[in-house]
Design a protein around this motif. Structure first.
Motif, PDB file in Angstrom:
ATOM      1  N   SER A   7      38.052  48.673  46.252  1.00  0.00           N
ATOM      2  CA  SER A   7      36.983  48.234  47.077  1.00  0.00           C
ATOM      3  C   SER A   7      35.754  49.210  46.538  1.00  0.00           C
ATOM      4  O   SER A   7      34.567  48.774  45.859  1.00  0.00           O
ATOM      5  CB  SER A   7      37.229  48.606  48.232  1.00  0.00           C
ATOM      6  N   ARG A  55      32.321  39.733  42.224  1.00  0.00           N
ATOM      7  CA  ARG A  55      33.566  40.989  41.866  1.00  0.00           C
ATOM      8  C   ARG A  55      33.011  41.885  43.217  1.00  0.00           C
ATOM      9  O   ARG A  55      33.299  42.811  43.724  1.00  0.00           O
ATOM     10  CB  ARG A  55      32.457  41.685  40.702  1.00  0.00           C
ATOM     11  N   SER A  83      27.287  39.531  43.025  1.00  0.00           N
ATOM     12  CA  SER A  83      28.292  39.081  42.346  1.00  0.00           C
ATOM     13  C   SER A  83      29.561  38.763  43.305  1.00  0.00           C
ATOM     14  O   SER A  83      30.294  39.253  43.767  1.00  0.00           O
ATOM     15  CB  SER A  83      28.479  39.814  41.072  1.00  0.00           C
ATOM     16  N   LEU A 107      35.232  48.328  42.477  1.00  0.00           N
ATOM     17  CA  LEU A 107      34.254  46.923  42.713  1.00  0.00           C
ATOM     18  C   LEU A 107      32.730  46.243  42.840  1.00  0.00           C
ATOM     19  O   LEU A 107      32.160  45.415  42.812  1.00  0.00           O
ATOM     20  CB  LEU A 107      35.310  45.893  43.750  1.00  0.00           C
ATOM     21  N   THR A 108      32.727  47.157  44.322  1.00  0.00           N
ATOM     22  CA  THR A 108      31.440  46.972  44.589  1.00  0.00           C
ATOM     23  C   THR A 108      30.630  49.380  44.308  1.00  0.00           C
ATOM     24  O   THR A 108      31.592  49.594  44.374  1.00  0.00           O
ATOM     25  CB  THR A 108      31.523  46.959  46.396  1.00  0.00           C
ATOM     26  N   LEU A 167      33.949  40.925  46.786  1.00  0.00           N
ATOM     27  CA  LEU A 167      35.423  40.929  46.821  1.00  0.00           C
ATOM     28  C   LEU A 167      35.730  42.491  47.800  1.00  0.00           C
ATOM     29  O   LEU A 167      36.462  42.885  48.126  1.00  0.00           O
ATOM     30  CB  LEU A 167      36.222  40.587  45.620  1.00  0.00           C
ATOM     31  N   GLY A 168      34.612  42.862  46.110  1.00  0.00           N
ATOM     32  CA  GLY A 168      34.870  44.853  47.337  1.00  0.00           C
ATOM     33  C   GLY A 168      34.895  45.074  48.236  1.00  0.00           C
ATOM     34  O   GLY A 168      35.104  45.674  48.656  1.00  0.00           O
ATOM     35  N   ASP A 174      23.363  43.054  44.217  1.00  0.00           N
ATOM     36  CA  ASP A 174      24.328  42.463  43.514  1.00  0.00           C
ATOM     37  C   ASP A 174      25.269  41.680  44.537  1.00  0.00           C
ATOM     38  O   ASP A 174      25.848  42.602  45.063  1.00  0.00           O
ATOM     39  CB  ASP A 174      25.176  44.218  43.023  1.00  0.00           C
TER      40      ASP A 174
END
Length: 308
Positions: free
Chosen positions: A84, A143, A141, A87-88, A146-147, A139
């Motif tokens: 994570s 991605r 997104s 991703l974030t 998911l993070g 953000d």
């Protein structure tokens, strides 16, 4: 004074975890594996020398099974949270994984333990903070989302690790418990790395330094000094102060990665941390019930406040 210094150093140590993970140029599972494997290399010899009989007979006791199961939860925690951070943002990852006390309170409620109104208020405030922070994050997104989800899963898995760790440490030494727990965690993460084809070697020097720093800092030094501070400072106080890991991680991420969170997400993160603090304060031990679960369902332990 020594306890205060120890706690300050512990906060700095655990605050470095997420930025170092984001900095390391290695697969997330490999990072998680190496920091646990290295910790086993340090702790296991200590346990074998200091408590050989306890280690030898551990797996004939309930504490052995509990320690193994706790290691499985810890593997899920690292397997979810470490990715994570890549991703974030570091800010969102650390804030969301810090929701562990909320999950322990909810698990306690499911188990029929009375959860006080203040704890429910803290949970509601934390949920509002998550919604505010993620809604304000530009953000959105897949991605980044998911993070965020993996960070929440990491906090949930840490709750299982916390609850089981509190049981195990009631009957066995910390070094024995952590040696078994980290060993199981490392084996599971190694298997996951091999199955997914994640590289375990071939990293550059900076990445190995970062992994070593994670092991020495958050994994060993942070946990050790938290244990030391808990002997002299109340566990609830320590748990609340360790929420300073979030702003600490923001500062280190800024210095190490040049990464700053969007200003609009900070109020939501602040509300989230305030909610977690209220949950922690509501989880104080009931007077006259030593060793029993707290109002929130579990006593605050080193595991509960130092999983990153």
């Amino acid at each position: 004074m020594a306890s205060v210094v120890a706690l300050v150093v512990a906060i700095v140590a655990i605050s470095s975890s997420a930025p170092l993970i984001a900095f390391a140029a290695a697969p997330s599972l490999a990072i998680a594996f190496w920091r646990n494997a290295a910790a086993v290399g340090v702790l296991a010899p200590v346990a074998l020398v200091r408590r050989p009989d306890e280690v030898r007979h551990l797996f004939g006791r309930r504490a052995g099974l509990v320690s193994v199961t706790s290691g499985l939860f810890l593997a899920v925690h690292f397997g979810a949270w470490v990715p994570s951070t890549k991703l974030t943002s570091v800010a969102m990852s650390v804030a969301l994984v810090s929701t562990t006390p909320i999950w322990t309170a909810l698990v306690s409620a499911v188990r029929g333990v009375r959860v006080p109104a203040s704890t429910w208020a803290g949970i509601g405030l934390a949920v509002a903070g998550v919604a505010l922070a993620t809604g304000a994050d530009p953000d959105l997104s897949p991605r980044a989302l998911l993070g965020d989800g993996l960070a929440l899963l990491g906090g949930l898995a840490a709750a299982g690790y916390t609850l089981l760790g509190s049981r195990a440490r009631a009957t066995i030494a910390t070094t024995t418990y952590t040696s078994v727990c980290y060993s199981v965690c490392a084996v599971v993460l190694l298997a996951a790395s091999l199955v997914t084809g994640a590289d375990l070697v071939g990293f550059d020097g900076q990445t190995w330094v970062a992994i070593a720093a994670m092991t020495i800092g958050p994994q060993l030094l942070g946990h050790t000094l938290i244990n030391y501070a808990l002997r002299r400072i109340g566990s609830t106080t320590v748990a609340v102060l360790l929420l300073l890991e979030v702003p600490g991680a923001l500062v280190i991420a800024w210095l190490l990665l040049g990464q700053l969170p969007e200003a609009r997400t900070l109020p939501g993160i602040a509300v989230l941390l305030a909610g977690v603090a209220i949950v922690v304060l509501g989880a104080r031990r009931q007077p006259g019930q030593p060793g029993q679960p707290t109002n929130g369902g579990t006593a605050i332990s080193p595991e509960a406040i130092g999983t990153t």
